[in-house]
Structure formats: C-alpha cells, structure tokens
Scaffold this active site. Structure first.
Site, short mmCIF file in Angstrom:
data_model
loop_
_atom_site.label_atom_id
_atom_site.label_comp_id
_atom_site.label_asym_id
_atom_site.label_seq_id
_atom_site.Cartn_x
_atom_site.Cartn_y
_atom_site.Cartn_z
N GLU A 7 27.17 -65.64 -63.89
CA GLU A 7 26.24 -65.16 -64.91
C GLU A 7 24.83 -65.08 -64.36
OE1 GLU A 7 27.87 -66.16 -69.28
OE2 GLU A 7 27.57 -67.96 -68.05
N GLU A 62 25.48 -73.96 -63.99
CA GLU A 62 26.92 -74.06 -64.11
C GLU A 62 27.63 -72.77 -63.72
OE1 GLU A 62 29.75 -75.97 -67.55
OE2 GLU A 62 28.24 -74.50 -68.16
N ASP A 79 19.40 -71.71 -70.06
CA ASP A 79 20.28 -70.55 -69.92
C ASP A 79 19.67 -69.21 -70.35
OD1 ASP A 79 22.06 -72.54 -69.27
OD2 ASP A 79 23.28 -72.35 -71.07
#
Length: 1321
Positions: free
Chosen positions: A1113, A1109, A1033
C-alpha cells in the site's frame, strides 16, 4: 602613449576603493595607508614597460583616488553610506586636490618609503603570492614575473624567486610551465645584461638629478631600491601640471579672502534636495557613460561569473553593507549549492547578506514570537519583514562565531535581548525603510528586520530609490572580480591560520594523570567568513574559520568542499523545487484549531511533521528512543542505569539482538528485536535535574533540534542537532558544565595527548561491554573541555563549557576517519532531484555547522550504497556500523550524496504492466467476451452504497475497486458505453467525499497542520478509522482516493475541474508535499527519503519507533501520485511518483521482501520472506489484525495494480509461493485473502491464476472489498501475454515459446485462444 593630462581629463573613476586597495571595510587608518603605499609602488607607471604605461597610469590614478576617499573620515563615511565615490567628494569645499595628490605621490616615492616597504615586503607571504600569481599569469616567463613583482631585481632575486616557484610546483600549488622549465641559458644572460644596463642608467639619472649621494651613499640601501627611486623622481616635475588639471576639474572655486584654516565653528554644509538630485543625475549620467558594453555583458551574457570561495567574501563590495534593493530584486536573488543554509544569496556573483527595502505596509501578521510586516514597494513583488518579539537573553548568535571583541559582544547581547528598533508604531499604510538580513522561510525569502524607520516625505522615498539605482549602476551591473593575487592571498590566509594554530598547539604538552590532563587554553577567534551586520564590524577578523559558536534555534551553516560530486551532473530541473499548491484546503473542508494530541515542548508553529523519526521527543513521556541509524538516542530523564538527565546514546550490535521462536517449517525466527534502554554514553550537564524540560525546534523532514533546559522557562543548557545518518551525536553547550555518563560503566577514560585537529580535544571511552566510544570537544570560548572521572559511571567537566561535544562509536577501524571528520556536524538536509526519460537522480545535500572546512561523515543505508553515482561512491569508506533494522550502514565522507535510479517506470499506465513487456492492453476476443460478462455484473453493483462507509480507508478501497473495473472496461475491453454508464455513478460516489458529506467528514486541523478524519473528534476513540485523526496510515487511506481520481480524470478529462483537482491535490499535499512553500502541510509527511519508504505510524509514542505494516500500500500511494500527476498535467508530480516507485522497489526488496540471497536482514529472519511489520527497532512477522500466514504475507500484496511486478519480482513471488502456498495449500485459504494470493500468483503463473479466477466454481467471497474479478481476470490474461515470444513459423501454424520465468513450454496458438490474443504487441 596617453599623457598624465589625458588621464585627468576623464570622469571620476567609478571604483570600490576597498577593492582597489584590497582592504576589509573595517580597515584602520594605518592599514589603509600601508595598503595604499604598497599598491601605489607596485603599480607605479615608471616601474612598467612603456607599452603598459597607459594601463599602469590608469591603475595608479584609481589607487590614488581610492586613498583620497578612504584617508579622510568624512569622505569615507559618505562613501560607506552611499556606495558612491562621486558622492564621497561632495564635501570637498576648501580641499586642495592638487596639493593632496602631490603630497601623496611624494610620500610614496621617497627613498625612505621604498626602504620601509621593501623591508616589509621582501621575503613576505605577500611577495610569494605576487611571484606565484605572476608566474601563472605569464605562464612561467621570467621576464613577465620581474615586470609584475614590485621591488624585484634580476641580479639579486633570481635564485630566491626560482626556489619559491620550484617549491610551489613540487607541491602542486601551481602548474609546471614549459617556458619556465625549459628557459635557455641565453635568455637568462640577456635578462641579466638588460638589468645591469638599467642599473647603470638609474645611477646616471641620480647624478643628473643631484641626488646620487643621497640615493647611493647609504650602505643599507640596495642598488635596486636606489635605482627605482631615481627613475621615479625623474618624472615628479612633469606630473605637476597634470595634478593641477585634476584640481581645476574637481576642486570647488576658491572663495574670496578665505583663510587657509577652516574655522572651528564651520560645519559641513547641508545639501538641498535639489542639489542632491542634480548630483545623483550627474553621477548616473557619467557612470552610464563610463561603463563599457563589455562590462554590462559580464552580468547579462551567457557566461556565468565565478562564485568565489567564502574566505574571499571580506573583499566583496556587497557582503558587509546595507544593500538597497527592491522586493523583486530580493526575490530574484539566487542561492548557491555550497552556501545553502547560511542565509546568504547572490546577485550574479555578488554575495548578499544584508539588505534594505522601502515600501508601504500592506499587511501585519501577529504570532507568539514574531510580527510580520508585508511590504509592497511597487516592484511587482512583496516581501515579508519579520520582527522578533522580545525574548530572554541567551548566549551566542545564530550561525555566527562568537566574537572576542567586547564591542561586538555587546551588540550581540543587545540583539538577543531586544526587538528590532522602530521609530514609532507601524500600521498598515505606513511607508517604512527596513534593514535586515535575508532568511528563507518555506522557500520564500523574508527579511529578518534589524531596524525599521518611517519614511515621512516624498524626498526620503526618492533618496532611497536613488540609492537602489546607484547600487545597481555602481556595483551590481558588473561582476565582482578578484585577481590571482587576491585569491591566492585569501586562500593562504585561510589555510595559514589553521597551520599556525596547529604549530602552536603542537608545542603544547599535556601531562596525563588518571585519565585527566592539564588544559592548554585554545586560541579561538572570530571568523572572517561569517558576515556580521554592517554596524557590528569593528576590525578585520582573522582568516581561517575556527569552530562555530553555539547555534540558536534556527541556525544552519553549509560550506562547499572541492571533493564533492559536481552539482552539474544533475539535470537542471529540480522536481522538488516547486509546491503542488499553496492555497488553503477547499472551503468544504472544516477547520479546527485543536487536536487530541498535545504538542509537548515543540518550539515552532504548524505545519509540523507527524510521522518522522524524532516524534517520540514530543509524544507521551518524551523518553522513548528516536532512531537515527546507526545510533538511537533517548531522553534518560533521570532513569536507567546512568540516572542521567541528559540524552542517552545507544548502538546495538547483531550479537545483542533477541530472536523469537523459530518456525519449524521455514526455520525463521518469528521476530527479532534490539534491546532498548542501554545507555552507552549520556551527554548531560550539572545544571539539569528533576525540573529539566525537553523541547524540540527546527523540525524538518530530515532533522530536529532537541534542547534540554534546566526548567521550562530557562535557556537551553544543551542543544542536540539530530539528523538521520549522523556519524556523531553532537551536543552544543552554552555555558553549562558537561557530564559524560554511562549505564554500561567505564573501564578506562583516556585523554589523547595529541589533539584530533587544532582546537579539538579527544577522549577515548572504553566501556565494560568491550566497546570503544570516541569523544571530541572544541570550545568556542573559554577553556577546553577538561573531564575528571568521578566514578565508573561519570566523567564531569571541571567548569562551564562553551562549544561542541561529539560522540561516536568506533567499530575498530573508524578512529582515523572520525579524527578527520570531527568538528563539523549536520543540521539539516536539502533534497533535490530530477527525472529525465527513464533515469532519475536525487541528491541529499547536508547543511552543516561547526568547522566549515571539514567534510562531513554520514552513514548510508544499503539501498543508498547500491544506488550511489560514481562520484559519491568514491567517498564510501570501509567504516561500518550495524543498524537496528536496515542492515549495515557504511560511512561516507562527503557533504552530499547523489543516488541514481536508471529504470524509472515511465511507461507504466493503468493497464497491466511488467518490467520487460511494458503495458499490456490487448486480449483475445474470447477473453474479452468472458471478462465483459463479469464486468457487467460488477458495474451494476450499488457503487454509492459500497463506498459509503465510516472509514476513509474502506471507502477509498471501494472507490479504487470500481475505478479499476471501469478502467478495465474502457481501456482493455474497449466497451466505452458500459464504462461511461458506471463512470457517472462513480463520479457521484466520489463527490460525496470531495463535498465532504461522508459519515465522518475531514477537517483541516491547524495545531499540527493536516487533513484528518473527524472520527476521533466525534467518538473520542483514538483508534477510529485506524487512527486517521492521529495521522496513522494517511498515505494508505488517501492513496486509494488519489488513484480513483486519476482513473476518473483519465476516463473523462472534463471532470478535472478546479474544485475536483483542488480536493485531490489537497490529499496529495497532506501525504507528499514536496515544498516548504506550502504553508498548510508539512514536507513529506509519510515518505522518508532517507529510508526509501514511508512510515505509517502517526502521533503515538512507541519504544520501537515508527513502523509500517503494508509495503504494497506504500508503493500503491506512490503509483497513485504518479498517475494523478500524469492525468492532471503536473509533470513534476508524475516524475516524483516515478522516482518514488523506483526507490521503493530497491528499498522494499532490501528491507521488507526477502529472497534467499538477501544479505541485508539477519539470516535467522529472511526465511519469513516478508517482514510482517517493520519497525525502526524490530521486525515482527505478524500483523496488527491477526497471525494467519495469508494476513502476514498478503498485507504486502494488496492492492494488485500495474506497479506490483516492479516491487514484487518473479523470483521473490516464486520463493514466497513455494514456502507458504504451493502444493495445494492456497486452496485452503478462505475469504478475500484467497483472491489476493492468486492475484499475486499471476506474476509467476498467469495462466494458472486466470484459470482460478475464470473457473465456474469461483466464489465471490474470495474477493477482498477493494478487489474486483474483472481486474483480476484482465491482469492475469495480460500477464500471460507478457510472457510470450515468437520462436518459429512452420507449415502447421505459429509455434510459441511460453517462458514462464524459467519454465519453457512449446504450445500451439489455438490452445491459448480461449484467453489470449496471439498478436505480438
């Protein structure tokens, strides 16, 4: 007309004798002599009209002088060493130039010589080339053709010449010229009459010279040959004086009482340094005088010299020689799109492969497998010279075809087993002369050193620099020029070699029995077009490129094809060319040399890609699949139905998918997954077993090379170059014995009786599941692949194999395409792109190896197909294969793709934005007053406390929240004083991170190469901060920081100090470094330019591949990069951000967010509206943190920013809202997810969203930790205004039409006054 004496009075010709005689530099003495005689006769002054005799005499003089240099071994060696014809005659003491010229002239023009040449020339391909070249040069005028083509005779050759021309015109080889097609009968008659007159004149001359019987008495001679000999011999006597003058000018003064024969004890006289320098100065002076201004302008003017095809390179004066260069010259060498990946560069149009540089060693760097000397030669640049340390022997040379010459094989073996030779220890301060090839490492040119010697005197340095100047003066100052005949001959040879091989192989019959066949050994020879080191060249190689030999770990080859889209369609500025920065991370960032995740089997140094498709090969058990799309590959490791130790290849059809439970409300499956572990075809080797080790090499952002070794210390038995989108899975064998295995089991294995193409053996593998796989094999030495089926799971080779095996699945209509595309394979991808105004383009240029004249076949994903430019689209085929999670891939036969995005969001800023209205920052005074009251409350919150968390993710979200509040206050509400008060707090909060004083400071770890949280180092928990230490991430985490910094810099440009910029730029470099020149971070860690979106999954092994996911973002990080680039003044970064956003919008709408008309994902799944988690192998409508529907859909909504409507279209938002949240269902959602849903709702009903956020009963708990009420209100109000348009003006006031995406309402302006300004933007 100039006389022979006039021509002899000039300076020595400044020529390349090899080029003059059209010779390879490895030509034998016989080849030199033959080429000289043909050239001399073809260009003989007596053969041309009087008007062209001056030109012909100059050409003849150059030809004779070229032969004078090359015919003598000593003179030839001196020219090869120095590149100067002036230096080549320095040793001419005792050499009688006059006699030499006479002898050579007589040798050429004897009747016997002419007869011999005529027998070889007439009817040859060389004559055909000359005829067609003359045809083009004179645009079909036959008179000119007969003047140019040697030994031509109008009376004898007209019908034959015309047939050659007619055939060439019919095949399209040459154009049809009207002068040829419409030539009159009268013109032909005049030419015949003139020819008869010339023949009679020649016979009379023979009588006058007393040689009539000699010339015309032999019946074997044609009249034309005899006549030509007579014409030439007439002028023999008149040339004697001219030769004498040449001898006087260049031959040394005779020595007294010298004998005619040199004593056996005499040696070549030494040349003193003073003599050498004087000769150099004289040569340079004369050369400078002889070069015309037009020639100089050829390299410096506006016209770019032509880059010739690679099959012509053997004629280049630079390709197979050590070129003396300065470091700055090497750095300035250009690459060419068609030759990238071959370590081949250009000075103008001169191809450069091998160089020499001399200078002082200023730095020495030691690595495990190499030593690097940094050399400074005072040219304004330094260059790194790489010395490979000794390593075990391996067969094959990187990027070259395996030569059959024993001499070259010996050289290659020595090269592989030994380090480059040096004449002593090298230390800093030493002056060295380095020979080697050019290589590109992280976009900086280096020298792969082959030999190093010390320069121990000033004289040696002076001599080296004189050679640098000499190369520039003699060769590089003017372009390399080939005439039509040379080009045609090179092309014919390149095409003819394959044709001759095809003819030979066509005659070979294969007797097929039990799926096996008799092997006919293929004729594999070295390729002329791949350059060898100058010392290794022993003979001229055959013309056409057969398959490559086995490639070593760093080899890539690329060759242009005429069908490719023109690179000129791209704007000139490549936004990927330059690094963001190249310095180390700021000093506040700590460093670590270790990392919790070991680098299993990686043969390479950091920085290394961590989030790419191939990561499973170096993680955990190393057996989880890697997904190339459309195929997946995995190391079988002796397991599974095949029990293979090789690489298992799989392709899944839609019918094989497994779907989860159906949602009764939506009718959609909760997930779908593709089966893992199906071993359709396995490529292995007998040498592999329980000790097999898997290593990875050449890891890039698009590709990897996977090697299987019999043991950890052994050489690779098989190498697999893996590139996303490959049409074939390719395996390179280097003497191991292939095993072709299957876990599905063979129904039949058949060998085609006809080769797919010359040298390529073809098998069809019919499996028990009804699928058909095609196997292609070509050998680079030894025998062709001969498979014997042992059982229904194994076909094994009868012996060792050297070459390439390729496997592809046939969907039913692909065999013809695969047959045409086999033999070549991709090794890497070069990304380039441009953004002009609101149009962006990007190109994936595939580096390739193998049969270089074959065009690649690659599979394109749906978002590629929908954005192809016109040229690429024409190469799209009907051959399609299903991918695991990206829809149907289509094969494209092209060596590069160009995609176009026509609507970049260049006008998007920090304020609310929509694709139609653009940026919106004007609100009514009533709305401003209301929102300002909210903003004052939020800006008074404790910014320092809220942003001080133990997570980079949550800290970043908090910083971004307050940045958005302050931007809204300043840019939308217009209260700069209030914004400034809060800005000071935000700067202090941000400085905690830029000074690396947060709870878990960042560290730069050099094992993989990146900036990570120290949380896992401290706690031992791999999941700390969502796995940031493991590279999970990063684009989410750092994207929030980058966005916050962009807002601060926007509000206060003085904050953009070097220190602050360095910190933010470091974060950008970690997630989105565009250039290999940056040696601290891998290229494009997160964003995948093949898939069109990022991968969030870091260094964790997983059977289903990489995943992500939150698509929202992901696009947030691209938006943040765009805005930071804009604020910091990095326009290339801003352009990349704009391009990424446009590509993400296209890809996310295809793969993540589904309207009812989505045809990419399965119909059983699109009812979910959002992917949930998208893996490479499955889609799972869930999250990692819960199964609530607001979590699953909302994770693809946050954060709400100006770019949101670009990705989340009104049509999609409306369908999603109606499916899950309409009819009052949103009211039941609790917590921060409720605010996220209504912020998203503003896209389709901004008034409703504004009403929700401005209601008196609004609960602050409905705000996510990264969201603010100030921004939600500004966004909703702004989006409301974006949907308004004037309809009419009446006496009762202004009437508006409110178009809420399909719902039209007539409203009075006054009714909107509470929240909107009715001024039209």
């Amino acid at each position: 007309m100039a006389s022979d004496e006039d021509l002899m009075d000039g300076d020595l010709p400044a020529i390349d004798p090899y080029e003059i005689l059209s010779l390879d530099r490895a030509a034998t003495a016989d080849q030199i002599k033959s080429a000289y005689r043909k050239a001399a006769l073809k260009n003989h002054p007596d053969k041309v009209p009087e008007a062209k005799q001056t030109e012909a005499k100059e050409a003849f003089q150059n030809i004779a002088f070229a032969y004078a240099v090359l015919s003598d071994p000593a003179r030839r060696k001196r020219y090869d060493d120095t590149g100067s014809t002036s230096e080549a005659i320095v040793d001419s003491d005792g050499f009688d130039w006059s006699e030499f010229y006479r002898e050579q002239f007589r040798d050429v023009v004897t009747v016997e010589a002419i007869e011999k040449i005529a027998a070889e020339y007439k009817g040859s391909d060389e004559e055909k080339d000359d005829i067609l070249a003359a045809y083009e040069e004179f645009e079909g005028k036959m008179d000119g053709i007969y003047e140019m083509v040697m030994l031509s005779n109008v009376l004898e050759d007209d019908e034959r010449f015309r047939k050659i021309i007619d055939d060439a015109v019919a095949s399209g080889d040459v154009p049809r010229f009207s002068a040829y097609a419409r030539e009159t009968k009268k013109s032909k008659q005049q030419r015949v009459k003139a020819a008869k007159g010339e023949a009679a004149e020649a016979e009379e001359l023979a009588k006058d010279l007393g040689v009539h019987d000699k010339l015309y008495g032999k019946k074997s001679k044609t009249d034309s040959e005899a006549g030509l000999a007579a014409l030439i011999q007439r002028n023999q006597a008149s040339r004697a004086s001219a030769f004498d003058k040449l001898a006087e000018k260049y031959a040394p003064a005779p020595k007294a009482k010298s004998s005619k024969k040199r004593s056996s004890k005499e040696t070549e006289p030494d040349i003193s340094d003073e003599q050498f320098e004087a000769l150099q100065a004289d040569m340079m002076k004369r050369k400078k005088k002889s070069l015309s201004q037009n020639t100089e302008d050829a390299m410096t003017g506006t016209d770019t010299p032509e880059i010739y095809p690679q099959y012509c390179f053997h004629l280049s004066p630079t390709i197979n020689r050590w070129c003396h260069f300065r470091a700055a010259d090497i750095a300035a060498l250009s690459d060419h799109p068609g030759f990238r990946g071959q370590d081949l560069y250009f000075h103008g149009n001169h191809p450069i492969k091998w160089v020499r540089v001399a200078g002082v060693v200023v730095a020495i760097d030691e690595f495990e497998t190499r030593r690097i000397y940094t050399v400074d030669d005072s040219s304004g640049a330094t260059i790194e010279c790489v010395v490979a340390k000794a390593r075990p022997s391996q067969t094959g040379t990187a990027g070259e075809y395996q030569p059959t010459s024993a001499t070259i094989e010996k050289i290659d073996q020595q090269k592989q087993q030994q380090s480059p030779s040096a004449d002593g220890e090298i230390d800093i301060g030493h002056i060295i002369d380095v020979k080697g090839g050019i290589r590109l490492f992280r976009e900086a040119k280096q020298i792969n050193a082959e030999k190093i010697k010390h320069l121990r005197s000033t004289e040696q340095e002076v001599q080296f620099w004189q050679k640098v100047a000499q190369l520039r003066a003699d060769v590089l100052r003017h372009p390399w020029v080939l005439d039509r005949r040379q080009l045609r001959r090179c092309r014919r040879e390149a095409e003819g070699y394959d044709a001759s091989r095809a003819k030979r192989h066509k005659k070979a019959e294969y007797a097929t029995s039990n799926s096996a066949a008799v092997v006919v050994k293929a004729d594999v020879r070295p390729c002329r077009e791949n350059t060898l080191k100058p010392e290794a060249i022993t003979s001229r190689a055959p013309p056409n490129p057969p398959p490559t030999s086995l490639l070593s770990t760093s080899s890539t080859i690329s060759v242009p094809t005429t069908s490719l889209p023109a690179v000129s369609t791209m704007p000139s500025r490549d936004i990927f060319a330059d690094p963001i920065a190249t310095d180390a991370p700021p000093s506040a960032i700590g460093t670590k040399k270790d990392h919790p995740v070991p680098r299993l089997g990686i043969k390479g140094t950091a920085p290394l890609s961590t989030n790419k498709f191939y990561a499973n090969f170096f993680l955990g058990s190393q057996t989880a699949p890697s997904y190339l799309h459309p195929y997946s590959v995995a190391w079988a490791q002796g397991k599974g139905a095949s029990a293979s130790w090789g690489i298992a290849i799989s392709h899944i059809e839609p019918t094989q998918r497994v779907y989860g439970q159906t949602n009764p409300t939506t009718g959609a499956a909760s997930y779908f997954i593709n089966p893992v572990g199906i071993q359709s075809v396995c490529i292995s080797a007998k040498e592999l077993g329980a000790a097999t080790a898997l290593t990875t090499e050449s890891l890039t952002d698009f590709s990897v090379r996977v090697c299987l070794r019999p043991s950890a210390t052994a050489q690779a038995a098989i190498q697999f170059p893996l590139v996303q989108g490959s049409a074939f899975i390719t395996a390179i064998f280097n003497g191991a014995s292939p095993l072709i295995q299957t876990g599905v089991f063979y129904k039949t294995v058949t060998r085609s009786t006809k080769e797919a193409k010359p040298g390529v053996t073809k098998y069809k593998l019919h499996l028990e599941d009804g699928t058909t796989w095609l196997l292609y094999a070509y050998h680079t030495k030894g025998d062709a692949l001969d498979l014997q089926v042992t059982n229904n799971g194994l076909a094994e080779s009868k012996g060792p194999f050297y070459g390439v095996i390729q496997v592809a699945k046939d969907p039913g209509n692909g065999e013809t395409m695969y047959d045409e595309a086999c033999g070549t394979y991709p090794t890497d991808v070069e990304l380039s792109g441009n953004a002009n105004d609101n149009k962006g383009t990007y190109t994936l240029a595939f580096k390739k190896a193998g049969m270089l004249l074959t065009t690649l076949a690659m599979f394109a994903l749906p978002h590629h197909q929908s954005s192809f430019d016109d040229a690429t689209r024409t190469n799209l085929t009907s051959v399609k294969l299903q991918t695991t999670t990206k829809g149907m891939a289509a094969a494209v036969v092209a060596d590069s793709w160009t995609m176009v995005e026509d609507d970049l969001p260049v006008n998007m800023s920090f304020v609310p934005w929509s694709p139609k209205a653009g940026s919106i920052s004007t609100l009514s005074s009533t709305a401003k007053t209301f929102i300002r009251n909210i903003a004052m409350q939020e800006v008074s919150q404790n910014i320092l406390q809220q942003t001080n968390q133990n997570s980079m993710y949550f800290s970043g979200k908090a910083l971004a929240k307050f940045a958005t509040v302050l931007m809204s206050i300043n840019d939308i509400l217009g209260d700069k004083a209030l914004a400034e008060a809060g800005l000071n707090q935000l700067k202090v909060a941000f400085s905690r991170f830029s000074e690396n004083m947060q709870q878990y400071p960042l560290v730069y770890e050099s094992a993989w190469g990146g900036v990570v949280s120290s949380a896992t180092y401290v706690t031992g928990n791999s999941g700390a901060d969502f796995g940031n230490t493991y590279y999970n991430d990063h684009h989410f985490h750092y994207g929030y920081f980058i966005y916050c910094a962009a807002v601060i810099g926007h509000l206060d440009p003085t904050w953009l100090t070097d220190a602050n910029k360095a910190y933010v730029t470091m974060l950008v470099r970690d997630v989105a470094n565009p250039s290999a020149k940056d040696k601290f971070f891998p290229v494009w860690r997160c964003f995948d330019w093949f898939h069109g979106h990022s991968w969030a999954h870091g260094l964790f092994e997983t059977l289903d591949g990489k995943d992500q996911e939150s698509s929202s973002e992901d696009s947030m990080h691209a938006y943040a990069i765009k805005m930071w680039g804009t604020v910091s003044g990095d326009q290339n970064m801003a352009a990349r951000g704009n391009l990424m956003l446009a590509i993400q919008a296209r890809a996310i709408q295809a793969y993540y967010l589904y309207t009812s008309n989505n045809t990419v994902q399965p119909a059983q799944f699109i009812g979910n509206k959002a992917a949930g988690i998208l893996f490479e192998n499955k889609l799972d409508h869930t999250t990692y943190f819960g199964t609530n529907i607001e979590y699953i859909q909302g994770i693809h909504m946050l954060p709400l920013l100006p770019h949101t409507p670009l990705v989340r279209t009104p049509d999609f938002v409306a369908e999603e809202w109606n499916t899950y949240f309409g009819n009052g269902r949103a009211a039941d959602i609790v917590g921060g997810w409720k605010g996220i849903l209504y912020g998203n709702y503003a896209t389709i009903d901004p008034r409703g969203a504004y009403a929700f956020f401005s209601s008196p009963g609004f609960d602050p708990s409905w705000l996510d930790g990264g969201a603010s009420l100030t921004w939600y209100l500004c966004y909703s109000a702004g989006m409301s205004f974006s949907s308004l348009s004037f309809l009419e003006v009446s006496t009762i006031g202004i009437l508006l039409t409110v178009n809420l995406f399909g719902t039209k309402l007539s409203v009075d302006c006054e009714s909107l006054a509470n929240c909107l300004s009715v001024r039209r933007l």
